[in-house]
Design a protein around this motif. Structure first.
Motif, PDB file in Angstrom:
ATOM      1  N   GLU A 169      44.258 -46.391  93.192  1.00 37.49           N
ATOM      2  CA  GLU A 169      44.329 -47.812  92.904  1.00 37.49           C
ATOM      3  C   GLU A 169      44.628 -47.996  91.420  1.00 37.49           C
ATOM      4  O   GLU A 169      43.887 -47.517  90.565  1.00 37.49           O
ATOM      5  N   LEU A 170      45.731 -48.658  91.140  1.00 37.62           N
ATOM      6  CA  LEU A 170      46.115 -48.966  89.772  1.00 37.62           C
ATOM      7  C   LEU A 170      45.900 -50.461  89.573  1.00 37.62           C
ATOM      8  O   LEU A 170      46.425 -51.271  90.342  1.00 37.62           O
ATOM      9  N   ARG A 171      45.084 -50.824  88.580  1.00 33.33           N
ATOM     10  CA  ARG A 171      44.844 -52.234  88.250  1.00 33.33           C
ATOM     11  C   ARG A 171      45.332 -52.480  86.841  1.00 33.33           C
ATOM     12  O   ARG A 171      44.997 -51.750  85.921  1.00 33.33           O
ATOM     13  N   LEU A 172      46.122 -53.514  86.690  1.00 34.79           N
ATOM     14  CA  LEU A 172      46.700 -53.856  85.407  1.00 34.79           C
ATOM     15  C   LEU A 172      46.198 -55.238  85.027  1.00 34.79           C
ATOM     16  O   LEU A 172      46.583 -56.235  85.629  1.00 34.79           O
ATOM     17  N   ASP A 216      42.655 -63.534  81.472  1.00 43.11           N
ATOM     18  CA  ASP A 216      43.724 -63.155  80.543  1.00 43.11           C
ATOM     19  C   ASP A 216      45.069 -63.038  81.249  1.00 43.11           C
ATOM     20  O   ASP A 216      45.919 -62.264  80.855  1.00 43.11           O
ATOM     21  N   GLY A 217      45.252 -63.792  82.314  1.00 40.32           N
ATOM     22  CA  GLY A 217      46.505 -63.756  83.064  1.00 40.32           C
ATOM     23  C   GLY A 217      46.308 -63.071  84.404  1.00 40.32           C
ATOM     24  O   GLY A 217      45.210 -62.609  84.733  1.00 40.32           O
ATOM     25  N   PRO A 218      47.364 -62.995  85.194  1.00 41.86           N
ATOM     26  CA  PRO A 218      47.231 -62.374  86.520  1.00 41.86           C
ATOM     27  C   PRO A 218      46.965 -60.872  86.416  1.00 41.86           C
ATOM     28  O   PRO A 218      47.483 -60.197  85.535  1.00 41.86           O
ATOM     29  N   HIS A 219      46.126 -60.386  87.309  1.00 38.22           N
ATOM     30  CA  HIS A 219      45.822 -58.959  87.390  1.00 38.22           C
ATOM     31  C   HIS A 219      46.638 -58.380  88.542  1.00 38.22           C
ATOM     32  O   HIS A 219      46.549 -58.840  89.675  1.00 38.22           O
ATOM     33  N   HIS A 220      47.433 -57.372  88.238  1.00 37.89           N
ATOM     34  CA  HIS A 220      48.273 -56.740  89.248  1.00 37.89           C
ATOM     35  C   HIS A 220      47.568 -55.496  89.776  1.00 37.89           C
ATOM     36  O   HIS A 220      46.910 -54.777  89.020  1.00 37.89           O
ATOM     37  N   ALA A 270      56.043 -56.056  81.480  1.00 37.07           N
ATOM     38  CA  ALA A 270      55.624 -57.453  81.566  1.00 37.07           C
ATOM     39  C   ALA A 270      54.317 -57.670  80.804  1.00 37.07           C
ATOM     40  O   ALA A 270      54.030 -58.795  80.391  1.00 37.07           O
ATOM     41  N   ARG A 271      53.523 -56.616  80.636  1.00 39.82           N
ATOM     42  CA  ARG A 271      52.232 -56.716  79.933  1.00 39.82           C
ATOM     43  C   ARG A 271      52.359 -56.503  78.430  1.00 39.82           C
ATOM     44  O   ARG A 271      51.422 -56.724  77.702  1.00 39.82           O
ATOM     45  N   ARG A 272      53.485 -56.030  77.985  1.00 45.26           N
ATOM     46  CA  ARG A 272      53.620 -55.712  76.546  1.00 45.26           C
ATOM     47  C   ARG A 272      54.069 -56.905  75.746  1.00 45.26           C
ATOM     48  O   ARG A 272      54.646 -57.816  76.114  1.00 45.26           O
ATOM     49  N   ARG A 310      61.420 -44.495  93.585  1.00 46.55           N
ATOM     50  CA  ARG A 310      61.366 -45.952  93.739  1.00 46.55           C
ATOM     51  C   ARG A 310      60.196 -46.547  92.951  1.00 46.55           C
ATOM     52  O   ARG A 310      60.282 -47.661  92.440  1.00 46.55           O
ATOM     53  N   LEU A 311      59.091 -45.806  92.887  1.00 52.25           N
ATOM     54  CA  LEU A 311      57.884 -46.311  92.223  1.00 52.25           C
ATOM     55  C   LEU A 311      58.047 -46.382  90.708  1.00 52.25           C
ATOM     56  O   LEU A 311      57.557 -47.320  90.075  1.00 52.25           O
ATOM     57  N   GLU A 312      58.745 -45.428  90.124  1.00 54.09           N
ATOM     58  CA  GLU A 312      58.857 -45.359  88.661  1.00 54.09           C
ATOM     59  C   GLU A 312      59.382 -46.658  88.039  1.00 54.09           C
ATOM     60  O   GLU A 312      58.744 -47.218  87.128  1.00 54.09           O
ATOM     61  N   PRO A 313      60.537 -47.215  88.479  1.00 53.31           N
ATOM     62  CA  PRO A 313      60.996 -48.460  87.848  1.00 53.31           C
ATOM     63  C   PRO A 313      60.054 -49.638  88.090  1.00 53.31           C
ATOM     64  O   PRO A 313      59.923 -50.520  87.245  1.00 53.31           O
ATOM     65  N   GLU A 314      59.378 -49.650  89.232  1.00 53.96           N
ATOM     66  CA  GLU A 314      58.431 -50.723  89.500  1.00 53.96           C
ATOM     67  C   GLU A 314      57.251 -50.656  88.523  1.00 53.96           C
ATOM     68  O   GLU A 314      56.794 -51.687  88.024  1.00 53.96           O
ATOM     69  N   LEU A 315      56.769 -49.442  88.254  1.00 57.68           N
ATOM     70  CA  LEU A 315      55.689 -49.277  87.272  1.00 57.68           C
ATOM     71  C   LEU A 315      56.162 -49.680  85.881  1.00 57.68           C
ATOM     72  O   LEU A 315      55.434 -50.355  85.138  1.00 57.68           O
TER      73      LEU A 315
END
Length: 165
Positions: free
Chosen positions: A86-89, A13-17, A163-165, A152-157
């Motif tokens: 570990e966060l997997r999207l 279903d697309g790339p997994h981040h 991108a997933r929405r 720094r992490l907040e805007p990256e998340l």
């Protein structure tokens, strides 16, 4: 930096981040060995004066106890700091897994479309506390990161989720 985005993995279903987060280690393993060696040398230095006298045998157990106490405390600190988040999207799911010290594991998952990232300026255990909500409960992410790293992490998340929405 105590977090990194790993290269995306291809999925049906697309790339997994994936994002890995871990606590900062201010004393690496090599530094641990050097610190214990330097401490032993500095504590043993005054013992050179009493070599050959019975006073050495009275002081030696205290030297050994001090060194063993430092060793045990640092080893315990390393063991308690063995945390990995570990966060997997994936296409339709967001998974957060926290591998805690002594094998404790906590899992959370939600639909990325409904996940909200909240930054709590005050009121959390640390300044700029980050939480994810959208599943059955609200979870923290990166509480062990420094304040600047969380900012720094907040805007990256947010970018990864948008991108997933």
């Amino acid at each position: 930096m105590p977090y990194e985005w790993l290269p995306p993995e291809p999925g049906p279903d697309g790339p997994h981040h994936r994002l890995h987060l871990w606590p900062h280690r201010s004393l690496p393993r090599r530094g641990f060995v050097l610190f214990i060696g330097a401490t032993a040398a500095l504590i043993a230095l005054p013992l050179l004066v009493v070599i050959g006298s019975p006073v050495l045998w009275g002081l030696l157990p205290f030297f050994c106890l001090a060194l063993a106490g430092i060793w045990i405390a640092l080893r315990r600190s390393y063991r308690d700091g063995q945390i990995l988040e570990e966060l997997r999207l994936t296409g339709d799911r967001l998974f957060l897994t926290r591998h805690g010290p002594r094998g404790a594991r906590q899992d959370w998952e939600a639909n990325p479309h409904w996940v909200r990232i909240e930054r709590h300026e005050k009121g959390g255990p640390v300044p700029h506390y980050l939480t994810l909500s959208g599943g059955p409960r609200r979870v923290e992410i990166g509480a062990f990161l420094s304040e600047a790293e969380r900012l720094r992490l907040e805007p990256e998340l947010r970018q990864a989720l948008s991108a997933r929405r």
